[in-house]
Motif scaffolding. Structure first.
Motif: not given
Ligand SMILES: [Zn+2]
Length: 357
Positions: A135, A139, A164, A167
């Motif tokens: 995750h 990013h 998001e 990610s």
């Protein structure tokens, strides 16, 4: 929660300790770098003598397929007394293109709070830790691969309900057997993670998702209801929550995930006011986006190029929905989320697209 945990144990019989033996941190690090290499052609070369703020930090020169500098990437994975809880990505230097057209490349870092190796074992990650590492690295890729002109629009400087996507979409690769088998090896024997354990992990991922999804939707909608109030002078919190629950037809079996007085997203700061929905919304985007990779092949060069050029490189330079449509070829629908959570079975069972709602 008590009975859900009992059912999980009875049905899926997942032994977390057994699972984590296949995930020494250094193997998972190889996994994220291999994913980035196969998708975006970038390689990570350690710079051992680079300046760093702590001896546990590792610094990499990130190079494209022609060996050109893309970014500096730093990882800081272990707990320290001075470190706050959680996991995050940030930057020491943002990327931008100056008025002479010269690209200034970024310095991006990932921070986690994993346990140190012990005297007789390396740092072993739980399955949640593995997801966290993918995750935050997602990013990181958003920051590293940015080609936006302005710092204020580069990388993760996007709308909160879009940030998001990079990610969360990269978390999917962590559980794909094709990649998993290349990095998930037993720390003692070197044995590749067995197929039956992969099958168990995949089956367990949909456990209790009906409850969880309803709970998340309830919290998101309560947050939005608080945000719609214009006068809170004489509000009674409990009766407001009851009123909202009845408006939503919330099932009696599902209580609010957070009661309002400690629902940090609503009242903690303005950053997440009316923003709790962003997690589920980003999941609509990431599951729908990942289905395109599943259709074309999880390392399909053309799909990866499109995701890179239309999403990762663009940051917040264009409207997020326009960027998603350029990548996906259409607006997102919630079908993939429902399939991924095990709530609908097959592609034939379509629900209405968001456009019609
Ligand atoms: Zn995140």
């Amino acid at each position: 929660y008590y009975y859900a945990e009992k059912v999980r144990k009875a049905k899926y019989d997942l032994d977390e300790d057994e699972v984590s033996q296949y995930f020494p941190l250094e193997n998972v690090r190889k996994g994220i770098f291999e994913m980035a290499n196969r998708l975006y052609g970038i390689t990570f070369v350690e710079i051992p003598d680079a300046p760093k703020y702590d001896p546990e930090v590792t610094v990499y020169d990130v190079l494209d397929s022609e060996g050109k500098h893309v970014a500096v990437f730093m990882t800081d994975y272990f707990t320290r007394p001075s470190k706050r809880q959680g996991a995050w990505m940030s930057e020491f230097k943002g990327s931008y293109i100056d008025d002479k057209g010269i690209a200034h490349r970024p310095i991006i870092y990932n921070v986690c709070n994993f346990s140190h190796p012990t005297a007789d074992a390396p740092a072993l990650l739980s399955i949640d830790n593995v997801a966290t590492m993918f995750h935050e690295f997602g990013h990181g890729l958003h920051g590293m691969l940015s080609r936006a002109k302005y710092k204020s629009q580069a990388g993760t400087n996007t709308d909160r309900d879009f940030v998001e996507l990079p990610s969360q979409i990269h978390e999917h690769w962590a559980m794909e057997p094709e990649l998993l088998k290349s990095f998930a090896r037993h720390y003692k024997t070197g044995e590749t993670i067995p197929d039956d354990l992969i099958a168990k992990l995949q089956a367990a991922s949909t456990h209790n998702q009906g409850f969880t999804t309803t709970e998340l939707a309830g919290a998101a909608l309560l947050d939005l209801k608080w945000g719609q109030l214009t006068n809170t002078d004489s509000i009674d919190v409990e009766s407001f929550e009851r009123e909202v629950a009845s408006q939503l037809n919330m099932p009696a079996e599902v209580q609010y995930r957070y009661r309002s007085p400690y629902f940090k997203h609503v009242f903690g700061s303005d950053e997440y006011s009316c923003g709790y929905y962003t997690y589920l919304w980003a999941e609509v985007l990431d599951t729908d986006g990942f289905e395109l990779f599943k259709e074309k092949g999880i390392f399909d060069p053309e799909t990866a190029r499109s995701f890179r050029e239309n999403v990762l490189e663009m940051g917040g330079s264009e409207d997020p929905m326009e960027l998603f449509i350029k990548f996906r070829g259409r607006k997102p629908t919630p079908d993939a989320l429902l399939r991924n959570r095990g709530l609908i079975e097959s592609k034939e069972l379509n629900v209405n697209t968001l456009e019609h709602k």
